[in-house]
Design a protein around this motif. Structure first.
Motif, PDB file in Angstrom:
ATOM      1  N   THR A 198      -7.534  15.716  11.708  1.00  0.00           N
ATOM      2  CA  THR A 198      -6.087  15.939  11.762  1.00  0.00           C
ATOM      3  C   THR A 198      -5.326  14.626  11.815  1.00  0.00           C
ATOM      4  OG1 THR A 198      -6.387  18.055  12.896  1.00  0.00           O
ATOM      5  CG2 THR A 198      -4.227  17.011  13.089  1.00  0.00           C
ATOM      6  N   ASP A 199      -5.786  13.707  12.652  1.00  0.00           N
ATOM      7  CA  ASP A 199      -5.097  12.427  12.803  1.00  0.00           C
ATOM      8  C   ASP A 199      -5.198  11.588  11.534  1.00  0.00           C
ATOM      9  OD1 ASP A 199      -4.419  13.137  15.364  1.00  0.00           O
ATOM     10  OD2 ASP A 199      -6.045  12.034  16.317  1.00  0.00           O
ATOM     11  N   ARG A 200      -6.369  11.588  10.907  1.00  0.00           N
ATOM     12  CA  ARG A 200      -6.538  10.826   9.671  1.00  0.00           C
ATOM     13  C   ARG A 200      -5.600  11.359   8.575  1.00  0.00           C
ATOM     14  NH1 ARG A 200     -11.595  10.340   9.944  1.00  0.00           N
ATOM     15  NH2 ARG A 200     -12.241  12.215   8.818  1.00  0.00           N
ATOM     16  N   ALA A 201      -5.493  12.674   8.477  1.00  0.00           N
ATOM     17  CA  ALA A 201      -4.617  13.271   7.477  1.00  0.00           C
ATOM     18  C   ALA A 201      -3.156  12.934   7.752  1.00  0.00           C
ATOM     19  CB  ALA A 201      -4.828  14.784   7.445  1.00  0.00           C
ATOM     20  N   ALA A 202      -2.781  12.930   9.032  1.00  0.00           N
ATOM     21  CA  ALA A 202      -1.395  12.621   9.394  1.00  0.00           C
ATOM     22  C   ALA A 202      -1.052  11.169   9.073  1.00  0.00           C
ATOM     23  CB  ALA A 202      -1.176  12.894  10.884  1.00  0.00           C
ATOM     24  N   MET A 203      -1.964  10.248   9.325  1.00  0.00           N
ATOM     25  CA  MET A 203      -1.719   8.842   9.014  1.00  0.00           C
ATOM     26  C   MET A 203      -1.601   8.617   7.517  1.00  0.00           C
ATOM     27  SD  MET A 203      -3.992   6.676  11.788  1.00  0.00           S
ATOM     28  CE  MET A 203      -5.272   7.853  12.239  1.00  0.00           C
ATOM     29  N   SER A 204      -2.471   9.254   6.759  1.00  0.00           N
ATOM     30  CA  SER A 204      -2.415   9.118   5.300  1.00  0.00           C
ATOM     31  C   SER A 204      -1.118   9.693   4.749  1.00  0.00           C
ATOM     32  CB  SER A 204      -3.627   9.813   4.657  1.00  0.00           C
ATOM     33  OG  SER A 204      -4.829   9.181   5.050  1.00  0.00           O
ATOM     34  N   ALA A 205      -0.700  10.839   5.288  1.00  0.00           N
ATOM     35  CA  ALA A 205       0.544  11.456   4.834  1.00  0.00           C
ATOM     36  C   ALA A 205       1.752  10.588   5.160  1.00  0.00           C
ATOM     37  CB  ALA A 205       0.695  12.837   5.464  1.00  0.00           C
ATOM     38  N   ALA A 206       1.745   9.959   6.344  1.00  0.00           N
ATOM     39  CA  ALA A 206       2.861   9.110   6.745  1.00  0.00           C
ATOM     40  C   ALA A 206       2.986   7.884   5.846  1.00  0.00           C
ATOM     41  CB  ALA A 206       2.696   8.672   8.197  1.00  0.00           C
ATOM     42  N   ALA A 207       1.847   7.403   5.336  1.00  0.00           N
ATOM     43  CA  ALA A 207       1.864   6.221   4.490  1.00  0.00           C
ATOM     44  C   ALA A 207       2.522   6.494   3.146  1.00  0.00           C
ATOM     45  CB  ALA A 207       0.442   5.712   4.277  1.00  0.00           C
ATOM     46  N   ASP A 208       2.434   7.758   2.689  1.00  0.00           N
ATOM     47  CA  ASP A 208       3.037   8.144   1.415  1.00  0.00           C
ATOM     48  C   ASP A 208       2.540   7.249   0.276  1.00  0.00           C
ATOM     49  OD1 ASP A 208       4.631   9.777  -0.159  1.00  0.00           O
ATOM     50  OD2 ASP A 208       6.384   8.468   0.019  1.00  0.00           O
ATOM     51  N   GLY A 209       1.268   6.870   0.364  1.00  0.00           N
ATOM     52  CA  GLY A 209       0.671   5.992  -0.632  1.00  0.00           C
ATOM     53  C   GLY A 209      -0.566   5.339  -0.058  1.00  0.00           C
ATOM     54  N   PRO A 210      -1.254   4.493  -0.827  1.00  0.00           N
ATOM     55  CA  PRO A 210      -2.498   3.869  -0.358  1.00  0.00           C
ATOM     56  C   PRO A 210      -2.265   2.916   0.806  1.00  0.00           C
ATOM     57  CG  PRO A 210      -1.808   2.901  -2.427  1.00  0.00           C
ATOM     58  CD  PRO A 210      -0.906   4.070  -2.189  1.00  0.00           C
ATOM     59  N   ILE A 211      -3.189   2.915   1.757  1.00  0.00           N
ATOM     60  CA  ILE A 211      -3.131   2.010   2.904  1.00  0.00           C
ATOM     61  C   ILE A 211      -4.026   0.815   2.630  1.00  0.00           C
ATOM     62  CG2 ILE A 211      -3.701   1.750   5.357  1.00  0.00           C
ATOM     63  CD1 ILE A 211      -2.869   4.625   5.775  1.00  0.00           C
ATOM     64  N   ASP A 212      -3.448  -0.366   2.638  1.00  0.00           N
ATOM     65  CA  ASP A 212      -4.194  -1.579   2.288  1.00  0.00           C
ATOM     66  C   ASP A 212      -5.098  -2.059   3.412  1.00  0.00           C
ATOM     67  OD1 ASP A 212      -2.983  -1.973  -0.331  1.00  0.00           O
ATOM     68  OD2 ASP A 212      -1.152  -2.469   0.762  1.00  0.00           O
ATOM     69  N   MET A 213      -4.574  -2.028   4.637  1.00  0.00           N
ATOM     70  CA  MET A 213      -5.325  -2.624   5.738  1.00  0.00           C
ATOM     71  C   MET A 213      -5.049  -1.897   7.039  1.00  0.00           C
ATOM     72  SD  MET A 213      -5.331  -6.556   7.168  1.00  0.00           S
ATOM     73  CE  MET A 213      -3.836  -6.390   8.138  1.00  0.00           C
ATOM     74  N   VAL A 214      -6.077  -1.780   7.858  1.00  0.00           N
ATOM     75  CA  VAL A 214      -5.955  -1.256   9.219  1.00  0.00           C
ATOM     76  C   VAL A 214      -6.366  -2.360  10.183  1.00  0.00           C
ATOM     77  CG1 VAL A 214      -6.982   0.312  10.913  1.00  0.00           C
ATOM     78  CG2 VAL A 214      -6.273   1.186   8.686  1.00  0.00           C
ATOM     79  N   ILE A 215      -5.560  -2.617  11.203  1.00  0.00           N
ATOM     80  CA  ILE A 215      -5.951  -3.541  12.265  1.00  0.00           C
ATOM     81  C   ILE A 215      -6.036  -2.763  13.562  1.00  0.00           C
ATOM     82  CG2 ILE A 215      -3.539  -4.287  12.621  1.00  0.00           C
ATOM     83  CD1 ILE A 215      -4.754  -7.022  13.524  1.00  0.00           C
ATOM     84  N   ASP A 216      -7.181  -2.858  14.210  1.00  0.00           N
ATOM     85  CA  ASP A 216      -7.442  -2.113  15.433  1.00  0.00           C
ATOM     86  C   ASP A 216      -7.313  -3.052  16.633  1.00  0.00           C
ATOM     87  OD1 ASP A 216      -9.159   0.545  16.505  1.00  0.00           O
ATOM     88  OD2 ASP A 216      -9.381  -1.263  17.698  1.00  0.00           O
ATOM     89  N   LEU A 217      -6.385  -2.719  17.544  1.00  0.00           N
ATOM     90  CA  LEU A 217      -6.158  -3.515  18.749  1.00  0.00           C
ATOM     91  C   LEU A 217      -6.283  -2.655  19.998  1.00  0.00           C
ATOM     92  CD1 LEU A 217      -3.055  -5.466  17.419  1.00  0.00           C
ATOM     93  CD2 LEU A 217      -5.249  -6.503  17.958  1.00  0.00           C
ATOM     94  N   LEU A 218      -7.034  -1.566  19.898  1.00  0.00           N
ATOM     95  CA  LEU A 218      -7.135  -0.638  21.011  1.00  0.00           C
ATOM     96  C   LEU A 218      -7.886  -1.247  22.190  1.00  0.00           C
ATOM     97  CD1 LEU A 218      -7.896   2.667  19.080  1.00  0.00           C
ATOM     98  CD2 LEU A 218      -5.782   2.059  20.269  1.00  0.00           C
ATOM     99  N   PRO A 219      -7.557  -0.833  23.414  1.00  0.00           N
ATOM    100  CA  PRO A 219      -8.204  -1.370  24.618  1.00  0.00           C
ATOM    101  C   PRO A 219      -9.580  -0.756  24.844  1.00  0.00           C
ATOM    102  CG  PRO A 219      -6.631   0.291  25.237  1.00  0.00           C
ATOM    103  CD  PRO A 219      -6.483   0.116  23.751  1.00  0.00           C
TER     104      PRO A 219
END
Length: 326
Positions: free
Chosen positions: A194-215
């Motif tokens: 669900t979360d992956r689909a929501a992120m892709s939909a929000a981008a409204d196009g290809p996502i070039d890069m993800v940076i992970d800064l989670l604790p």
């Protein structure tokens, strides 16, 4: 000089007089004007994060100060310069894989531990000794959660759109209010698909890069959900603390990485050139720090500063220690 010392894990920091540091060759002596107090500092000092600090130690990761002394190998730095002191110290005898220590904070491996013994103390003090190459002049008009900083930098560097996933709706609303339509917040549900689909939909196009800064407290599933939104030939940069205190490892599918030619890169801290780039963004006003809410504490209130930072770790909330004030 006066400094705040961590005498043992689990004990409050103690402010006391200690000898002034003496800068040797290849080093600069700086009067510390402001040092950041991280929201997770309390977890470092109580031992929860298991950082390799060796008490007694003056902690503190980087800071802003004025130069009091420069060595003979410095040709551009001058006494009185306002400077940023980068805490990421690298050994000078291996340019390909240098050992690293975060001065006054952490280190990596035996080589990093040796560096930490040499540059033991950080910025929670009136004075700090810093390697020459870690000192960067600031413009005279320089102003004062990692996640919101990454968003601000990405947009300042020209990103057309930034997707900001998170569980804190209030924090996401603050980001959207500040950055406008180029920022797309995505509330996380905890379900990967669900979360992956929501992120892709929000981008409204290809996502070039993800940076992970989670604790360290974040589950690896949250990192994986974001990582697997990148396009073919996309990049995934891992710079957070997921798994450092246990829990599931980050398991990315081999076929997905290979068939989509994905680049996965670990990045502990940043290259020296990043300091210059950020300072230039500040000087040009492309990176605007005006909305930042900074609460400053004097050295004697260091433990209050640590508690305040822990309770105010949201977007645009910053806590500063001012060792030389007053």
């Amino acid at each position: 000089m006066r400094a705040a010392l961590l005498t043992q894990f689990g004990a409050p920091l103690t402010v006391r007089e200690i000898p002034d540091p003496e800068a040797g060759g290849g080093e600069v002596l700086v009067e510390v004007l402001a040092a950041s107090v991280a929201p997770y500092a309390a977890e470092v000092f109580d031992g929860k994060r298991n950082y390799p600090l060796v008490p007694p130690v003056v902690p503190g990761v980087g800071g802003v100060g004025r130069i009091l002394h420069v060595g003979p190998d410095a040709t551009r730095l001058r006494v009185g310069d306002l400077v940023w002191c980068d805490s990421t110290v690298r050994s000078r005898d291996d340019t390909l894989t240098p050992d690293i220590t975060l001065q006054g904070w952490s280190s990596r491996g035996e080589g990093g531990a040796r560096l930490a013994r040499h540059l033991h103390d950080g910025s929670f003090a009136e004075l700090m000794r810093v390697p020459t190459e870690n000192v960067f002049p600031l413009p005279a008009a320089a102003g004062d959660g990692l996640g919101s900083s990454a968003v601000a930098l990405a947009l300042a560097m020209g990103a057309g759109r930034v997707i900001a996933p998170g569980r804190n709706q209030a924090a996401l609303d603050l980001l959207a209010d500040r950055f406008g339509p180029r920022l797309r917040p995505v509330p996380l549900t905890g379900d990967e698909a669900t979360d992956r689909a929501a992120m892709s939909a929000a981008a409204d196009g290809p996502i070039d890069m993800v940076i992970d800064l989670l604790p360290p407290s974040a589950p690896s599933s949250a990192s994986r959900a974001a990582a697997m939104t990148v396009r073919e030939y996309g990049r995934v940069v891992l710079m957070g603390g997921v798994g450092m205190l246990g829990g599931d490892d980050l398991a990315l599918p081999y076929p997905w990485i290979m068939r989509n030619s994905i680049t996965v890169r670990g990045q502990w801290m940043y290259p020296r050139t990043a300091n210059v780039g950020i300072i230039r963004l500040l000087a040009s006003r492309a990176l605007d720090l005006a909305p930042e809410r900074v609460r400053s504490f004097g050295l004697d209130a260091v433990n209050d500063a640590i508690a305040y930072a822990a309770a105010h770790g949201g977007p645009f909330d910053r806590t500063s220690l001012t060792p030389s004030a007053g």
